[in-house]
Design a protein around this motif. Sequence first.
Motif, PDB file in Angstrom:
ATOM      1  N   LEU A 189      -3.735   1.153  22.914  1.00 18.03           N
ATOM      2  CA  LEU A 189      -2.056   0.827  22.317  1.00 18.03           C
ATOM      3  C   LEU A 189      -1.474   1.715  21.417  1.00 18.03           C
ATOM      4  O   LEU A 189      -2.313   2.934  20.927  1.00 18.03           O
ATOM      5  CB  LEU A 189      -2.722   0.016  21.835  1.00 18.03           C
ATOM      6  N   GLU A 190      -0.423   1.688  21.676  1.00 13.37           N
ATOM      7  CA  GLU A 190       0.735   2.215  20.925  1.00 13.37           C
ATOM      8  C   GLU A 190       0.971   2.189  19.945  1.00 13.37           C
ATOM      9  O   GLU A 190       0.364   0.910  19.492  1.00 13.37           O
ATOM     10  CB  GLU A 190       2.025   2.619  21.554  1.00 13.37           C
ATOM     11  N   ARG A 191       0.833   2.743  18.019  1.00 13.28           N
ATOM     12  CA  ARG A 191       0.954   1.744  17.697  1.00 13.28           C
ATOM     13  C   ARG A 191      -0.292   1.941  16.977  1.00 13.28           C
ATOM     14  O   ARG A 191      -0.092  -0.474  16.426  1.00 13.28           O
ATOM     15  CB  ARG A 191       2.334   1.330  17.295  1.00 13.28           C
ATOM     16  N   PHE A 192      -1.404   1.392  17.736  1.00  8.82           N
ATOM     17  CA  PHE A 192      -2.346   0.582  17.173  1.00  8.82           C
ATOM     18  C   PHE A 192      -2.839   0.229  16.007  1.00  8.82           C
ATOM     19  O   PHE A 192      -3.042  -0.677  15.405  1.00  8.82           O
ATOM     20  CB  PHE A 192      -4.133   1.220  17.909  1.00  8.82           C
ATOM     21  N   ALA A 193      -2.574   1.603  15.034  1.00 11.82           N
ATOM     22  CA  ALA A 193      -2.668   1.253  13.399  1.00 11.82           C
ATOM     23  C   ALA A 193      -2.224   0.321  12.641  1.00 11.82           C
ATOM     24  O   ALA A 193      -2.135   0.325  12.143  1.00 11.82           O
ATOM     25  CB  ALA A 193      -2.929   2.923  12.614  1.00 11.82           C
TER      26      ALA A 193
ATOM     27  N   GLN B 111      -0.884  -4.334   9.650  1.00 10.88           N
ATOM     28  CA  GLN B 111      -0.553  -6.249   9.976  1.00 10.88           C
ATOM     29  C   GLN B 111      -2.050  -6.323   9.770  1.00 10.88           C
ATOM     30  O   GLN B 111      -1.697  -7.694   9.084  1.00 10.88           O
ATOM     31  CB  GLN B 111      -0.086  -6.699  11.103  1.00 10.88           C
ATOM     32  N   VAL B 112      -3.115  -6.672  10.305  1.00 17.35           N
ATOM     33  CA  VAL B 112      -4.362  -7.787  10.807  1.00 17.35           C
ATOM     34  C   VAL B 112      -4.795  -7.688   9.017  1.00 17.35           C
ATOM     35  O   VAL B 112      -4.883  -8.662   8.414  1.00 17.35           O
ATOM     36  CB  VAL B 112      -5.220  -7.082  11.812  1.00 17.35           C
ATOM     37  N   LEU B 113      -4.852  -6.640   8.240  1.00 13.78           N
ATOM     38  CA  LEU B 113      -5.319  -6.711   7.197  1.00 13.78           C
ATOM     39  C   LEU B 113      -4.627  -7.017   6.372  1.00 13.78           C
ATOM     40  O   LEU B 113      -4.947  -7.609   4.651  1.00 13.78           O
ATOM     41  CB  LEU B 113      -5.389  -4.936   7.158  1.00 13.78           C
TER      42      LEU B 113
ATOM     43  N   THR C   1      -4.713   9.386  15.603  1.00 13.41           N
ATOM     44  CA  THR C   1      -4.955   7.668  15.356  1.00 13.41           C
ATOM     45  C   THR C   1      -5.518   7.575  14.044  1.00 13.41           C
ATOM     46  O   THR C   1      -5.732   6.166  13.205  1.00 13.41           O
ATOM     47  CB  THR C   1      -4.957   6.455  17.274  1.00 13.41           C
ATOM     48  N   LEU C   2      -6.742   8.396  14.152  1.00 11.94           N
ATOM     49  CA  LEU C   2      -7.539   8.017  13.268  1.00 11.94           C
ATOM     50  C   LEU C   2      -7.359   8.256  12.165  1.00 11.94           C
ATOM     51  O   LEU C   2      -7.730   7.635  11.264  1.00 11.94           O
ATOM     52  CB  LEU C   2      -8.846   9.384  13.483  1.00 11.94           C
ATOM     53  N   THR C   3      -6.417   9.564  11.800  1.00 13.01           N
ATOM     54  CA  THR C   3      -5.923   9.946  11.187  1.00 13.01           C
ATOM     55  C   THR C   3      -4.995   8.659  10.026  1.00 13.01           C
ATOM     56  O   THR C   3      -5.372   8.652   8.280  1.00 13.01           O
ATOM     57  CB  THR C   3      -4.989  11.382  10.396  1.00 13.01           C
ATOM     58  N   ALA C   4      -3.774   8.015  10.511  1.00 10.91           N
ATOM     59  CA  ALA C   4      -3.424   6.924  10.635  1.00 10.91           C
ATOM     60  C   ALA C   4      -4.526   5.361   9.895  1.00 10.91           C
ATOM     61  O   ALA C   4      -4.507   4.763   8.943  1.00 10.91           O
ATOM     62  CB  ALA C   4      -2.785   6.273  11.378  1.00 10.91           C
ATOM     63  N   LEU C   5      -5.630   5.527  10.809  1.00 11.74           N
ATOM     64  CA  LEU C   5      -6.409   4.056  10.327  1.00 11.74           C
ATOM     65  C   LEU C   5      -7.375   4.698   9.283  1.00 11.74           C
ATOM     66  O   LEU C   5      -6.966   3.905   7.932  1.00 11.74           O
ATOM     67  CB  LEU C   5      -7.777   4.414  11.633  1.00 11.74           C
TER      68      LEU C   5
END
Length: 791
Positions: free
Chosen positions: A631-635, A640-642, A671-675
């Motif tokens: 998904l785009e902008r998955f991070a 938002q969930v956090l 994506t991994l870096t953003a997470l």
Amino acid sequence: MKPADAAIDESAWASWERLPCPLAVVDVHGRLVGANGLFAGLGTSAGWDWLDVESRDELQLAWQRASDFELELARAPGPGWLVCRSRWDAVLQAHISVWQDLLSSKAAEQAAQLRLLADHVPALIALYDAITHRCLFANREYAHAFGFTERSVLGLTFAEVIGPEAAERIKPYVERVLRDRQPAQYERQLLGPDGRPRWIEVQLIPHLDAQGNSLASFVQILDITKFRLAEAAVRESEARLDKFMQASVEGILFHRDGIITDANPPLCDLVGYRLEDMVGRPALDFVAPQELHKVRQVMSQGQELRYESTVLHRDGTPIPVEFIVRTLLCQGEHLRMAIVRDIRAQLAAQSRIHHLAHHDNLTGLLNRVAFMERLVPAMQRAERGGQRLALLFIDLDNFKRVNDSLGHLQGDKVLVTVAQRICDCLRASDLVARFGGDEFVVLLDDIHQRDDVLVVLMALLSVVEVPVSVNGRDLFVTPSIGIAVYPEHGDSAEELIQHADTAMYLAKSDGRASYRYFEPAMAARAYADLVLESELSEGLARGEFRLHYQPQVDARDGRLVGAEALLRWQHPQRGLLSPDAFIGVAERHRLMVPLGEWVMREAARQSRLWHESGVAAVPIAVNLSAMQFRLERFADTVRQVLAEVGVPGAWLELELTERMLMDDVGTAPATLTALRALGLSISVDDFGTGYTSLAHLTQLPLDKLKIDQGFVAKLPDDAGALAITRAIVQMAQGLGLRVGAEGVRSRAQWQLLADWGCDDLQGELIAASMSADQFEAWLHSRHGAFPTMAQ
């Protein structure tokens, strides 16, 4: 008498006078030269005639020798003995002798020994004169008991010692001892120093002279308080036991060596005998024959336990009971006591509860749980015997209209009628259950060919279609039936039921009163997917999904280091489903996005609860789907969930597969870096089964590799699994990554992985996946201590 010999100077003589014993100076002829004052006290004369003849002769010989000596000499006329210790003095040419009354010395020594003994015996001892009744002797305990000392009590009458009232009470015993010259014994109660009552046993023994005349009375007093208290306690205990036996509603029996000694009224009522008919008979006479061996063994071994058995009523009726047997001491002998509890009502209630737990309350058929419990063993038997089974899933067509038009009570009557008609079509070996609502399931045993199933199908269609009379009206009910055959259509109970259910939906789509066999074709799967997709959407809206958690522990010390969240679906008809039953459909129909977001939010919420309560301050791992990760902008979604739940990223761990990393080589690093910037840890799940480029692996911001459980399952016996697993551990260590292992089922696997340096483990050896409540109970049961490979 001062000696006249000038050789003895005044100073020597003065020192002799100060001696505490008689002294005499005697020459070799036995003549007394001189003596101190104490020697005269012996009543002596110069001729030594105060000694007997033999002693005088022996002494005269000793005087004649110019040497030291010591003699024991007898008095004349006696009784009495003297010791003469003599030293020869060459200057004086005389014997200097010291004299000691041997009899008084020995008597004093014996008296001292007697006093020592008397003061230490566990009794009160005294001696009273027979005439004056005055105390001649008392040991320390006797004197102190009445408030005197050993000296002050002497000379007192027994009335003055024990008091006039007590003396008057014991006067008859004293007179009897003096008159009959025979010992007497009595007991009496008195108050002790602490004010509490004491019981004493008194023995009076006459002291007689040679002619049999009473000289004195010897008194011996023993404190028997503890014995009387013990007797009182026993009597009180027996009284309580008797009251208990009479008041108890349960039967109570006593026997000695298997012979009945007593029984209470409830037991007599239970077996239909009078007490006099039971006492003296063997207890085994009242036990059912099939229970004799068990009961006899318990009796012979003297076991103390509770167990179930059967007794016989007088009319021969067997009565199930529970025995509670104990051994007790009664009046100095060992008896066996048995509480006999009538458990007929209990067994009936248990049978009823068991029936309700395993049967549908409306129709009396097996319920879903009981059917599943029997389906699995039936499949196992069929597999061993090379047999086939047929599972029929029956749904009543348009039954909702019956409930809506006539009400649920009338609808229930229809269901009961249909259930009875289904049972009438089946053999005794077949199983039938109501799964819920208007759904029924039938298992046909030992099917050889489809025609065997067809016979049952035709019977079911024909009898269920017969009109049902409700309130004077005929209702027509038709079934749609789906059939799945074992083993062709599934090798597990869940799969077989799912396929029969799928076939039933296909039959329903064909019209009323039809049946369909399961066919593993694309069309059938598409339809099943459509049904499942609808149920998934409804299930997500109704909150039917659950998270289970499997502990992750440190490989070295078993300490809890994390938990993996595992998705489960509490399906309203099929029960608790694992992801294998629906994840494929969810992913194919994009339901995995809202479902995956729900999983992440629920895991974060649970992590917050456990951290704030201190139950488990460890991160929770969540499995990501490929659809989510792409998904785009998955991070941003994760952020938002956090924020919504209010937890830091460090409280979650995201697990991806190798395939997901390789399919998104271009976007995965960003994506991994953003997470990771949010504080989350990243793990690669099922590592070793994909085709991750090692060069690519070194460029990804990862935290942990999880060894696929397919390799772990083969440890430690498979050489290939050994090599691959060890290589993964070493590679992870070389890359500075943590390494975990799933599916640990044996201590040998734990030991091997720990030795290689694996960081954390999870698997059935540690704990299976469980609900949050079960997880907390699992933690609480260990009080923070977790099993290690050494345990």
